[in-house]
Write a protein that holds these residues in place. Structure first.
Motif, PDB file in Angstrom:
ATOM      1  N   GLY A 174       5.210 -26.937  -4.206  1.00 18.25           N
ATOM      2  CA  GLY A 174       4.195 -26.671  -3.205  1.00 18.25           C
ATOM      3  C   GLY A 174       2.782 -26.791  -3.725  1.00 18.25           C
ATOM      4  O   GLY A 174       2.531 -26.816  -4.930  1.00 18.25           O
ATOM      5  N   ARG A 220      -0.105 -30.455   6.155  1.00 18.83           N
ATOM      6  CA  ARG A 220       0.411 -29.313   5.408  1.00 18.83           C
ATOM      7  C   ARG A 220       1.428 -28.534   6.246  1.00 18.83           C
ATOM      8  O   ARG A 220       1.162 -28.221   7.399  1.00 18.83           O
ATOM      9  CB  ARG A 220      -0.723 -28.379   4.998  1.00 18.83           C
ATOM     10  CG  ARG A 220      -1.697 -28.979   3.984  1.00 18.83           C
ATOM     11  CD  ARG A 220      -2.834 -28.032   3.721  1.00 18.83           C
ATOM     12  NE  ARG A 220      -3.832 -28.624   2.821  1.00 18.83           N
ATOM     13  CZ  ARG A 220      -5.003 -28.054   2.550  1.00 18.83           C
ATOM     14  NH1 ARG A 220      -5.314 -26.887   3.104  1.00 18.83           N
ATOM     15  NH2 ARG A 220      -5.858 -28.638   1.726  1.00 18.83           N
ATOM     16  N   SER A 261       1.581 -25.339  11.466  1.00 20.09           N
ATOM     17  CA  SER A 261       2.786 -24.613  11.064  1.00 20.09           C
ATOM     18  C   SER A 261       3.024 -23.379  11.928  1.00 20.09           C
ATOM     19  O   SER A 261       4.136 -23.147  12.420  1.00 20.09           O
ATOM     20  CB  SER A 261       2.683 -24.207   9.591  1.00 20.09           C
ATOM     21  OG  SER A 261       2.733 -25.327   8.739  1.00 20.09           O
ATOM     22  N   GLU A 319       2.592 -30.592   1.248  1.00 24.23           N
ATOM     23  CA  GLU A 319       1.647 -31.543   1.816  1.00 24.23           C
ATOM     24  C   GLU A 319       2.314 -32.902   1.912  1.00 24.23           C
ATOM     25  O   GLU A 319       2.699 -33.501   0.909  1.00 24.23           O
ATOM     26  CB  GLU A 319       0.376 -31.632   0.965  1.00 24.23           C
ATOM     27  CG  GLU A 319      -0.693 -32.500   1.596  1.00 24.23           C
ATOM     28  CD  GLU A 319      -2.081 -32.245   1.040  1.00 24.23           C
ATOM     29  OE1 GLU A 319      -2.992 -33.024   1.360  1.00 24.23           O
ATOM     30  OE2 GLU A 319      -2.245 -31.271   0.281  1.00 24.23           O
ATOM     31  N   GLN A 375       3.920 -25.084   6.153  1.00 16.31           N
ATOM     32  CA  GLN A 375       4.144 -23.810   5.486  1.00 16.31           C
ATOM     33  C   GLN A 375       5.535 -23.280   5.843  1.00 16.31           C
ATOM     34  O   GLN A 375       5.748 -22.759   6.948  1.00 16.31           O
ATOM     35  CB  GLN A 375       3.079 -22.792   5.903  1.00 16.31           C
ATOM     36  CG  GLN A 375       3.126 -21.497   5.105  1.00 16.31           C
ATOM     37  CD  GLN A 375       2.014 -20.538   5.497  1.00 16.31           C
ATOM     38  OE1 GLN A 375       1.347 -20.736   6.508  1.00 16.31           O
ATOM     39  NE2 GLN A 375       1.795 -19.514   4.690  1.00 16.31           N
ATOM     40  N   SER A 393       2.220 -21.904  -1.087  1.00 21.53           N
ATOM     41  CA  SER A 393       3.176 -21.797   0.017  1.00 21.53           C
ATOM     42  C   SER A 393       3.104 -22.981   0.982  1.00 21.53           C
ATOM     43  O   SER A 393       3.537 -22.873   2.129  1.00 21.53           O
ATOM     44  CB  SER A 393       2.910 -20.497   0.793  1.00 21.53           C
ATOM     45  OG  SER A 393       1.566 -20.409   1.212  1.00 21.53           O
ATOM     46  N   TRP A 394       2.574 -24.121   0.520  1.00 21.46           N
ATOM     47  CA  TRP A 394       2.401 -25.271   1.400  1.00 21.46           C
ATOM     48  C   TRP A 394       3.007 -26.540   0.802  1.00 21.46           C
ATOM     49  O   TRP A 394       2.825 -26.821  -0.376  1.00 21.46           O
ATOM     50  CB  TRP A 394       0.908 -25.533   1.660  1.00 21.46           C
ATOM     51  CG  TRP A 394       0.183 -24.381   2.264  1.00 21.46           C
ATOM     52  CD1 TRP A 394      -0.324 -23.298   1.606  1.00 21.46           C
ATOM     53  CD2 TRP A 394      -0.118 -24.181   3.643  1.00 21.46           C
ATOM     54  NE1 TRP A 394      -0.920 -22.437   2.484  1.00 21.46           N
ATOM     55  CE2 TRP A 394      -0.813 -22.960   3.749  1.00 21.46           C
ATOM     56  CE3 TRP A 394       0.118 -24.928   4.798  1.00 21.46           C
ATOM     57  CZ2 TRP A 394      -1.254 -22.465   4.962  1.00 21.46           C
ATOM     58  CZ3 TRP A 394      -0.331 -24.441   6.005  1.00 21.46           C
ATOM     59  CH2 TRP A 394      -1.010 -23.230   6.086  1.00 21.46           C
ATOM     60  N   ASP A 406       1.879 -14.569  -0.906  1.00 22.80           N
ATOM     61  CA  ASP A 406       1.543 -14.488   0.517  1.00 22.80           C
ATOM     62  C   ASP A 406       2.147 -13.198   1.084  1.00 22.80           C
ATOM     63  O   ASP A 406       3.077 -13.236   1.898  1.00 22.80           O
ATOM     64  CB  ASP A 406       2.081 -15.717   1.254  1.00 22.80           C
ATOM     65  CG  ASP A 406       1.614 -15.788   2.701  1.00 22.80           C
ATOM     66  OD1 ASP A 406       0.776 -14.954   3.092  1.00 22.80           O
ATOM     67  OD2 ASP A 406       2.094 -16.661   3.445  1.00 22.80           O
TER      68      ASP A 406
END
Length: 473
Positions: A96, A112, A449, A107, A114, A104-105, A163
């Motif tokens: 990520g 993007r 997202s 690409e 999530q 937490s992404w 997160d």
């Protein structure tokens, strides 16, 4: 043809109308939050509002495809979907991209994604599957353990992504458990634990310990089983208390008053357990165990608080008034409250928000989008928006209660609970009554997202609801 006509007839169009209305209101507010005179065209695809329109179009397509899917797919493959999302949550830790300190992404081609947002509906499906099984009893330890594992795995992986806000959303599932038979005392105990965490930060541990002991004594008296038994328990515990006090004093030597009281009470309870157990005083036994849990939560506060990120500590301290830093951790909330307050009763008017135009509030198109509503639409506008969310949540609860399938009812309550948590916490943090934990306002905050995840979450339930007349269990 007949199948499609029945589907169109059974879909809850009221929910779809509320969903659509909230989405387009959110889009207009994103336009206002990032408005630029040089890019005034609301369809400008180089700006956030243009991109959001693409996410909205994709959301309607996703919702349409879900409605065309056989509802049995979601019950049959709930664990497969859950397992896939767990794999994505684990993969994002390695592959990520880090954004604002959180890895937490994914690409993909400039887009993007999530996974933490999509894990919510997957977890809701898995929880509904487990809780709807024949013979499931919510108050069994094995049942609570299964649910705990299902919720812990995604929450733990999200915490590892740094997160914490998204991980806290999983606490909303306790409302689903309560609807399905979880004893109210357990729900109350969860709220009490949170309250004790706050009290321990505000006051000395000794004061909080005194409150717990006093509350326990009141509960002992309330649950007494006849005067004779009550007096026996009282005399026995009093004797144990003084005996424990003496033992702790001798063994510990010079200790603080707090430590002495803590050791004494815990030892008193430990000695009294056998006496209470022999007389089958289940309620008093529960009070003892609850008091131990409360004391454990109080003692562990400093340990847990020390392991938070510095910015998380600062946000909690600012929320509780322990520290007042209007230029650091408290800046966002302070500017948000100024923006909302400046809107007054009727607001400054659409695209007329000065706080918005001069970018005083960071993240105003995402986490703090609600302050744009407050500044431009005023008290009337914010009340209208909150009323829409409330009506939508109540509508979901109504639909849940009319389900013939346990799976559909449980999943419906999970949808309502997740939506309620997001709205309550997001709005709460913009007005300074909840900690800033970085979760979006559904349908309003910018981003694909979140919008897609809530679309999937809601439309799966609407598809299950449309099939309710053909389901018997």
């Amino acid at each position: 043809m007949n199948r499609q006509s029945n589907l169109l007839k059974n879909i809850d169009w009221v929910s779809i109308f509320l969903y659509t209305l909230l989405i387009f209101m959110g889009w207009l507010n994103i336009y206002a939050a990032v408005y630029d005179d040089t890019h005034s065209n609301i369809l400008d695809m180089t700006q956030k509002y243009g991109k959001q329109l693409l996410w909205i179009g994709a959301s309607f397509l996703i919702g349409f495809l879900i409605l065309l899917t056989d509802s049995k797919f979601f019950t049959a493959f709930s664990f497969v979907i859950y397992g896939l999302m767990i794999c994505l949550l684990a993969a994002v830790l390695v592959f990520g991209r880090e954004v604002n300190g959180a890895r937490s992404w994914f690409e993909l081609g400039g887009i993007r994604i999530q996974p933490a947002e999509f894990a919510k509906f997957a977890t809701a499906l898995a929880v509904a599957n487990v809780m709807s099984r024949h013979g499931f009893k919510i108050m069994r330890f094995s049942s609570l353990l299964q649910l705990g594992i299902l919720l812990f795995i995604p929450a733990a992986l999200i915490i590892l992504q740094n997160d914490t806000g998204s991980a806290l959303v999983y606490s909303s599932f306790i409302l689903v458990m309560y609807r399905e038979g979880l004893h109210g005392s357990i729900l109350l105990l969860c709220f009490v634990t949170v309250a004790l965490f706050i009290l321990t930060l505000l006051y000395s541990p000794f004061t909080v310990l005194l409150i717990i002991i006093l509350a326990s004594l009141i509960a002992f008296w309330y649950y007494r089983q006849g005067k004779g038994e009550w007096y026996k328990v009282l005399l026995f515990m009093t004797g144990c208390f003084f005996l424990s006090w003496g033992i702790c004093w001798v063994l510990q030597g010079s200790v603080s008053l707090y430590q002495l009281l803590l050791y004494t009470y815990m030892l008193t309870c430990l000695i009294s357990v056998y006496f209470i157990y022999k007389r089958k005083m289940k309620r008093i036994m529960f009070v003892l165990l609850a008091s131990w849990l409360c004391i454990g939560a109080t003692v562990s506060v400093s340990y847990a608080f020390d392991r938070l990120q510095p910015h998380q500590k600062d946000r909690i301290n600012n929320l509780l008034g322990i520290e007042t830093d209007l230029t650091g951790a408290g800046y966002n909330v302070n500017q948000s409250k100024i923006a909302i307050g400046s809107g007054g009763f009727l607001g400054k008017g659409y695209l007329q928000g000065t706080q918005t135009k001069f970018n005083f509030v960071p993240e105003q198109s995402t986490d703090f989008i609600f302050c744009t509503v407050g500044e431009e639409w005023g008290f009337i506008g914010t009340t209208f928006v909150m009323a829409l969310f409330l009506i939508f949540i109540l509508r979901l609860i109504y639909l849940s209660e009319r389900q013939r399938s346990d799976f559909s009812r449980i999943y419906g309550y999970a949808v309502a609970s997740i939506l309620f948590f997001h709205v309550a916490i997001n709005v709460g943090m913009t007005i300074g009554i909840a900690p800033v934990i970085g979760i979006p306002l559904p349908f309003f905050s910018y981003g694909g997202s979140s919008l897609w995840a809530f679309t999937i979450l809601i439309f799966i339930f609407l598809r299950l609801d449309a099939n309710r007349l053909q389901v018997f269990n």
